[in-house]
Design a protein around this motif. Structure first.
Motif, PDB file in Angstrom:
ATOM      1  N   ASP A   9       0.814  -1.214   0.000  1.00  0.00           N
ATOM      2  CA  ASP A   9       0.000   0.000   0.000  1.00  0.00           C
ATOM      3  C   ASP A   9       0.851   1.270   0.000  1.00  0.00           C
ATOM      4  N   ASP A  10       2.109   1.139  -0.336  1.00  0.00           N
ATOM      5  CA  ASP A  10       3.002   2.293  -0.462  1.00  0.00           C
ATOM      6  C   ASP A  10       3.337   2.495  -1.931  1.00  0.00           C
ATOM      7  N   GLN A  25      -2.038  10.584 -10.904  1.00  0.00           N
ATOM      8  CA  GLN A  25      -2.531  10.742  -9.538  1.00  0.00           C
ATOM      9  C   GLN A  25      -4.049  10.905  -9.523  1.00  0.00           C
ATOM     10  N   GLN A  26      -4.576  11.736 -10.415  1.00  0.00           N
ATOM     11  CA  GLN A  26      -6.026  11.946 -10.474  1.00  0.00           C
ATOM     12  C   GLN A  26      -6.744  10.654 -10.846  1.00  0.00           C
ATOM     13  N   LYS A  29      -6.673   8.351  -7.808  1.00  0.00           N
ATOM     14  CA  LYS A  29      -7.564   8.850  -6.752  1.00  0.00           C
ATOM     15  C   LYS A  29      -9.024   8.575  -7.073  1.00  0.00           C
ATOM     16  N   GLU A  33      -8.742   4.770  -2.744  1.00  0.00           N
ATOM     17  CA  GLU A  33      -8.544   5.747  -1.679  1.00  0.00           C
ATOM     18  C   GLU A  33      -7.042   5.917  -1.490  1.00  0.00           C
ATOM     19  N   MET A  34      -6.560   7.141  -1.634  1.00  0.00           N
ATOM     20  CA  MET A  34      -5.134   7.390  -1.464  1.00  0.00           C
ATOM     21  C   MET A  34      -4.887   8.805  -0.997  1.00  0.00           C
ATOM     22  N   LYS A  35      -3.731   8.985  -0.358  1.00  0.00           N
ATOM     23  CA  LYS A  35      -3.309  10.289   0.137  1.00  0.00           C
ATOM     24  C   LYS A  35      -1.994  10.649  -0.525  1.00  0.00           C
ATOM     25  N   ASP A  36      -1.854  11.911  -0.881  1.00  0.00           N
ATOM     26  CA  ASP A  36      -0.584  12.421  -1.390  1.00  0.00           C
ATOM     27  C   ASP A  36       0.218  12.908  -0.191  1.00  0.00           C
ATOM     28  N   LEU A  37       1.327  12.249   0.092  1.00  0.00           N
ATOM     29  CA  LEU A  37       2.154  12.604   1.243  1.00  0.00           C
ATOM     30  C   LEU A  37       3.264  13.585   0.893  1.00  0.00           C
TER      31      LEU A  37
END
Length: 175
Positions: A9-10, A25-26, A29, A33-37
């Protein structure tokens, strides 16, 4: 070019096409479900830092945690990972009563070679005795750990000026 590196999941997304990166990225997303770190700083126990000269990779926290898990309680460090006169054989001394710690330490040290090629040969030597490690072999593993303890912040440097040049941080090789 857009590159995607995924491990469980990384994820790392990089490349030279900022529009392509943004589009990817779009797209992801909209399906996951993902977060931009933000900028890469830590991935799979690799610490990544950048400076005007390039990028540095190290595993200082991983190495520190490994030393904490080991049986080393003194403050001694070694100047080299392996004594130049060491000649290990499968019959050196008594067998370890419980080889699990030996195997765990050697396996963890092998992972550390991602950013520490200076210990690769020493790890190669001790990994040959995984099936039946002996006290003499374990003593060499402890020496490698003491070397790592004294060189925690060594790692790799990727120069921004020359992407094909790889050098060791904090280490001088005199071949």
């Amino acid at each position: 070019m857009v590159l995607l590196l995924l491990y469980v999941d990384d994820m790392i997304i990089t490349g030279d096409d900022s529009t392509g990166i943004s589009d990817l990225q779009q797209y992801l997303k909209s399906h996951f479900e993902m977060k931009d770190l933000g900028n890469l700083s830590y991935f799979l126990d690799l610490e990544v830092t950048s400076n005007p000269d390039g990028y540095n990779l190290s595993q200082a926290k991983y190495a520190s945690d490994l030393i904490s898990r080991s049986v080393i309680t003194d403050t001694n460090v070694a100047s080299t990972p392996l004594d130049t006169n060491v000649k290990l054989t499968p019959s050196d001394g008594a067998l370890l009563s419980d080889p699990n710690l030996y195997r765990q330490l050697v396996g963890s040290l092998a992972y550390l070679t991602i950013s520490r090629p200076d210990i690769a040969y020493a790890i190669h030597v001790v990994s040959q005795f995984m099936s039946a490690p002996r006290i003499a072999h374990f003593t060499v593993v402890l020496r490698i750990l003491r070397y790592v303890k004294g060189t925690l912040f060594h790692g790799l440097h990727f120069s921004i000026n020359s992407p094909l040049i790889l050098s060791l941080l904090g280490c001088r090789l005199g071949w």
